[in-house]
Design a protein around this motif. Structure first.
Motif, PDB file in Angstrom:
ATOM      1  N   THR A 144      44.073  43.886  37.540  1.00 50.14           N
ATOM      2  CA  THR A 144      44.241  42.928  38.371  1.00 50.14           C
ATOM      3  C   THR A 144      42.913  42.178  39.339  1.00 50.14           C
ATOM      4  O   THR A 144      41.977  40.947  38.732  1.00 50.14           O
ATOM      5  N   CYS A 145      41.753  43.581  39.813  1.00 51.81           N
ATOM      6  CA  CYS A 145      40.708  42.884  40.529  1.00 51.81           C
ATOM      7  C   CYS A 145      39.789  42.615  40.125  1.00 51.81           C
ATOM      8  O   CYS A 145      38.902  41.748  39.309  1.00 51.81           O
ATOM      9  N   VAL A 148      40.592  39.340  38.038  1.00 50.30           N
ATOM     10  CA  VAL A 148      40.121  38.428  39.229  1.00 50.30           C
ATOM     11  C   VAL A 148      38.429  38.160  39.671  1.00 50.30           C
ATOM     12  O   VAL A 148      38.296  36.712  40.273  1.00 50.30           O
ATOM     13  N   THR A 149      38.245  38.901  40.354  1.00 49.81           N
ATOM     14  CA  THR A 149      36.909  39.451  40.918  1.00 49.81           C
ATOM     15  C   THR A 149      35.982  40.077  40.236  1.00 49.81           C
ATOM     16  O   THR A 149      34.661  39.781  40.540  1.00 49.81           O
ATOM     17  N   PHE A 165      44.857  47.544  50.638  1.00 48.36           N
ATOM     18  CA  PHE A 165      45.586  46.485  50.165  1.00 48.36           C
ATOM     19  C   PHE A 165      46.646  46.521  49.969  1.00 48.36           C
ATOM     20  O   PHE A 165      47.768  45.721  49.919  1.00 48.36           O
ATOM     21  N   LEU A 208      44.657  41.797  53.876  1.00 43.83           N
ATOM     22  CA  LEU A 208      44.650  41.168  52.682  1.00 43.83           C
ATOM     23  C   LEU A 208      43.465  40.070  52.336  1.00 43.83           C
ATOM     24  O   LEU A 208      42.688  39.976  52.005  1.00 43.83           O
ATOM     25  N   ASP A 209      43.554  39.469  53.725  1.00 38.99           N
ATOM     26  CA  ASP A 209      42.318  38.304  53.126  1.00 38.99           C
ATOM     27  C   ASP A 209      40.874  39.296  53.591  1.00 38.99           C
ATOM     28  O   ASP A 209      40.302  38.919  53.451  1.00 38.99           O
ATOM     29  N   VAL A 212      40.078  40.925  49.846  1.00 37.50           N
ATOM     30  CA  VAL A 212      39.924  40.080  48.451  1.00 37.50           C
ATOM     31  C   VAL A 212      38.574  39.294  49.355  1.00 37.50           C
ATOM     32  O   VAL A 212      37.179  39.567  48.205  1.00 37.50           O
ATOM     33  N   TYR A 215      36.113  41.763  48.522  1.00 34.57           N
ATOM     34  CA  TYR A 215      35.758  41.996  46.783  1.00 34.57           C
ATOM     35  C   TYR A 215      34.997  40.949  46.296  1.00 34.57           C
ATOM     36  O   TYR A 215      33.340  40.798  45.634  1.00 34.57           O
ATOM     37  N   ILE A 216      34.895  39.704  46.531  1.00 33.59           N
ATOM     38  CA  ILE A 216      34.227  38.478  46.326  1.00 33.59           C
ATOM     39  C   ILE A 216      32.328  38.740  46.554  1.00 33.59           C
ATOM     40  O   ILE A 216      31.656  38.280  45.727  1.00 33.59           O
TER      41      ILE A 216
END
Length: 244
Positions: A144-145, A148-149, A165, A208-209, A212, A215-216
């Motif tokens: 998923t990572c 998504v990222t 996470f 979580l924030d 994320v 990763y971004i």
């Protein structure tokens, strides 16, 4: 119904599955009057299609749902009406794109071939026990990572590294379950005081924030380096042409 729930809460998923099998796919659970525990649970494909597709407008999630699942923000799982339609349309455009399908197949194939199978072969050779739920969660999380990222956290490895996470997601799920059990005023008071399950939820959100964002940020740095490298290559090519 509450006493049986308390007795079976340690195997809640299996228990719900058994109830749905006995009730032909749809079951009404009624909790005590002082708790928000009245649920209509269904696994009937026709019901799910009716609720989620053909008559979706008749089943808004509403304010209460959004507050309980506030960890999801304003995403597609929490939104209603026009906001939900616009996000659904964007998601469909992405998932129906041929390049996304190709990327999905490639990502899953690589994770199976270089991650999942080597781990299963290793534990089989060593005669070790492995938690399959943890293993497949790691597989899903990495995949998923990447989708998504664009970043691979590398949780699916023989070393079984700690996954903050995943732990934060589990804590958030437990807090959400708790919000369904106790009256709204109780968990909102806990949130205001910063105690109990709401303290756990706050820490989970922060984790979580943070992850994320990391990763971004890493993906942005990779893209920035790639663009800069491409520009340098173009400049070098231009210099060579001029020199020749």
């Amino acid at each position: 119904m509450l006493p049986e729930l308390l007795l079976k809460v340690h195997r809640i998923h299996d228990w719900v599955t058994e109830l749905l099998q006995r009730s032909q796919g749809t079951f009404l659970f009624q909790g005590p009057w002082f708790a928000s525990m009245d649920f209509l649970v269904t696994a009937d494909p026709a019901n799910i299609h009716y609720i989620m597709s053909s008559n979706f407008s008749n089943f808004p999630k509403g304010r209460e749902f959004k507050e309980i699942f506030d960890v999801l923000g304003d995403g597609i799982f929490n939104s209603d009406s026009d906001l939900w339609r616009s996000q659904r349309k964007a998601a469909q455009m992405l998932m129906n794109h041929q390049k996304f399908h190709q990327f999905l197949v490639k990502t899953i194939s690589v994770k199976v071939g270089k991650g999942l199978i080597p781990i299963l072969e290793h534990v089989a050779k060593e005669g070790k026990a492995v938690d399959l739920q943890d293993l497949f969660q790691r597989f899903t999380f990495d995949s998923t990572c990447i989708l998504v990222t664009g970043y691979d956290p590398g949780c699916l490895s023989i070393e079984f590294p700690e996954v903050p996470f995943s732990k934060a997601l589990e804590d958030a799920e437990e807090s959400i379950f708790y919000r369904h059990v106790v009256p709204e005023r109780v968990w909102k008071l806990q949130r205001w005081l910063g105690i109990g399950e709401e303290k756990k939820m706050k820490k989970a959100k922060e984790t979580l924030d943070r992850i994320v964002f990391e990763y971004i940020q890493k993906k942005r740095e990779e893209l920035s380096k790639g663009i800069q490298g491409e520009r340098r290559s173009r400049r070098c090519g231009s210099i060579n042409i001029i020199h020749e």
